[in-house]
Design an enzyme around this catalytic site. Structure first.
Site, mmCIF file in Angstrom:
data_model
loop_
_atom_site.group_PDB
_atom_site.id
_atom_site.type_symbol
_atom_site.label_atom_id
_atom_site.label_comp_id
_atom_site.label_asym_id
_atom_site.label_seq_id
_atom_site.Cartn_x
_atom_site.Cartn_y
_atom_site.Cartn_z
ATOM 1 N N PHE A 25 -10.629 -4.132 2.225
ATOM 2 C CA PHE A 25 -9.622 -3.745 3.219
ATOM 3 C C PHE A 25 -9.345 -2.249 3.046
ATOM 4 C CE2 PHE A 25 -5.894 -3.974 5.815
ATOM 5 C CZ PHE A 25 -5.919 -5.207 6.451
ATOM 6 N N ALA A 59 -6.320 -6.589 -1.098
ATOM 7 C CA ALA A 59 -5.558 -6.375 -2.336
ATOM 8 C C ALA A 59 -4.970 -7.680 -2.866
ATOM 9 C CB ALA A 59 -4.444 -5.358 -2.088
ATOM 10 N N ALA A 83 -5.893 -0.476 -1.394
ATOM 11 C CA ALA A 83 -4.978 0.365 -0.607
ATOM 12 C C ALA A 83 -4.179 -0.544 0.312
ATOM 13 C CB ALA A 83 -5.769 1.381 0.210
ATOM 14 N N VAL A 84 -2.878 -0.620 0.072
ATOM 15 C CA VAL A 84 -2.006 -1.412 0.939
ATOM 16 C C VAL A 84 -1.158 -0.416 1.738
ATOM 17 C CG1 VAL A 84 -0.478 -3.408 1.070
ATOM 18 C CG2 VAL A 84 -1.904 -3.086 -0.953
ATOM 19 N N ILE A 85 -1.340 -0.451 3.045
ATOM 20 C CA ILE A 85 -0.680 0.531 3.905
ATOM 21 C C ILE A 85 0.331 -0.193 4.789
ATOM 22 C CG2 ILE A 85 -1.048 2.305 5.666
ATOM 23 C CD1 ILE A 85 -3.886 2.676 4.422
ATOM 24 N N THR A 89 5.111 -5.143 9.945
ATOM 25 C CA THR A 89 5.566 -6.477 9.545
ATOM 26 C C THR A 89 5.817 -6.502 8.036
ATOM 27 O OG1 THR A 89 3.398 -7.339 8.989
ATOM 28 C CG2 THR A 89 4.019 -7.436 11.312
ATOM 29 N N HIS A 91 4.378 -8.135 5.945
ATOM 30 C CA HIS A 91 3.131 -8.487 5.250
ATOM 31 C C HIS A 91 2.897 -7.568 4.048
ATOM 32 C CE1 HIS A 91 -0.568 -10.787 5.327
ATOM 33 N NE2 HIS A 91 -1.279 -9.692 5.162
ATOM 34 N N PHE A 116 -4.161 0.138 -12.963
ATOM 35 C CA PHE A 116 -3.570 -0.184 -11.656
ATOM 36 C C PHE A 116 -3.815 0.976 -10.685
ATOM 37 C CE2 PHE A 116 0.193 -0.445 -8.759
ATOM 38 C CZ PHE A 116 -0.097 -1.670 -8.196
ATOM 39 N N ARG A 130 -4.041 10.514 -1.729
ATOM 40 C CA ARG A 130 -4.119 10.011 -3.111
ATOM 41 C C ARG A 130 -5.508 9.489 -3.477
ATOM 42 N NH1 ARG A 130 0.487 10.199 -0.967
ATOM 43 N NH2 ARG A 130 2.412 10.438 -2.165
HETATM 44 N N1 INI Z 1 -5.023 -6.003 2.278
HETATM 45 C C1 INI Z 1 -5.114 -4.759 1.750
HETATM 46 O O1 INI Z 1 -5.853 -4.560 0.774
HETATM 47 N N2 INI Z 1 -4.396 -3.741 2.295
HETATM 48 C C2 INI Z 1 -3.578 -3.918 3.373
HETATM 49 O O2 INI Z 1 -2.947 -2.931 3.818
HETATM 50 C C3 INI Z 1 -3.473 -5.217 3.930
HETATM 51 N N3 INI Z 1 -2.620 -5.436 5.095
HETATM 52 O O3 INI Z 1 -1.953 -4.501 5.528
HETATM 53 O O4 INI Z 1 -2.578 -6.535 5.625
HETATM 54 C C4 INI Z 1 -4.222 -6.266 3.350
HETATM 55 N N4 INI Z 1 -4.169 -7.534 3.851
HETATM 56 C C5 INI Z 1 -5.160 -8.533 3.522
HETATM 57 C C6 INI Z 1 -4.827 -9.307 2.274
HETATM 58 O O5 INI Z 1 -4.994 -8.500 1.116
HETATM 59 C C7 INI Z 1 -5.736 -10.544 2.119
HETATM 60 O O6 INI Z 1 -7.066 -10.124 1.993
HETATM 61 C C8 INI Z 1 -5.638 -11.491 3.320
HETATM 62 O O7 INI Z 1 -4.293 -11.857 3.544
HETATM 63 C C9 INI Z 1 -6.489 -12.776 3.091
HETATM 64 O O8 INI Z 1 -6.053 -13.493 1.925
#
Ligand code: INI
Length: 158
Positions: A25, A59, A83-85, A89, A91, A116, A130
């Site tokens: 992702f 992630a 990378a979680v952006i 929502t 989420h 980490f 980053r």
């Molecule tokens: N996964 C990420 O690594 N980064 C994100 O920003 C993200 N967002 O925004 O949804 C994200 N979602 C997917 C999640 O990690 C799982 O792979 C998915 O829910 C399936 O289990």
């Protein structure tokens, strides 16, 4: 002269076996983190053949695989990169929170250091900063911290 004992690990990756677990992702960002981590490991003396890279979907999946790699006893350190952006929502909060907690648990339960290197940012621009542009490379930082922790734990065991 001071008589206290001070323990601190070195950034020496010679002969260490390291697993990098990285999410697909936001792949463009995470690929730069992987490159930063591998480059840092090589600079610290690791051999390329002792570095394994494992890919997971996102992630949220990092902790399960990091836990498996830690418990395998095949690696001296594990480095988790993602990378979680933040979107519109909640989420983000679930993915980022569970990811951080799970990675911490993997390290604590196994005793194997987990670096980490998961970015949690509000925008893509902040993530890119980053991942090797304005604000360093958090993949390289995570690699350096994991190696330092391996060496520190070995000193404390000795
Ligand atoms: N996964 C990420 O690594 N980064 C994100 O920003 C993200 N967002 O925004 O949804 C994200 N979602 C997917 C999640 O990690 C799982 O792979 C998915 O829910 C399936 O289990």
């Amino acid at each position: 002269m001071s008589e206290q004992k001070t323990f601190s690990g070195e950034h020496n990756a010679r002969d260490l076996r390291v697993a990098i677990v990285a999410s697909r992702f936001n792949e463009f960002v995470v690929d730069s983190l992987v490159k930063g981590a591998v480059d840092a490991l090589i600079r610290m003396g690791a051999s390329e053949r002792d570095i394994s890279v494992v890919r997971v979907p996102g992630a949220w999946e990092l902790p399960l695989v990091a836990d498996k790699l830690c418990k395998s006893r095949r690696y001296d350190a594990v480095i988790a990169l993602g990378a979680v952006i933040r979107g519109d929502t909640p989420h983000f909060d679930y993915v980022a929170g569970d990811c951080a907690r799970g990675l911490s648990a993997a390290a604590l339960e196994s005793g194997v250091p987990v670096g980490f290197g998961v970015l949690t940012t509000n925008t893509l621009e902040q993530a890119l900063e980053r991942a090797g542009t304005k604000a360093g490379n958090k993949g390289a930082d995570a690699a350096a911290s994991a190696v330092e922790m391996v060496r520190l734990l070995r000193q404390l065991d000795a």
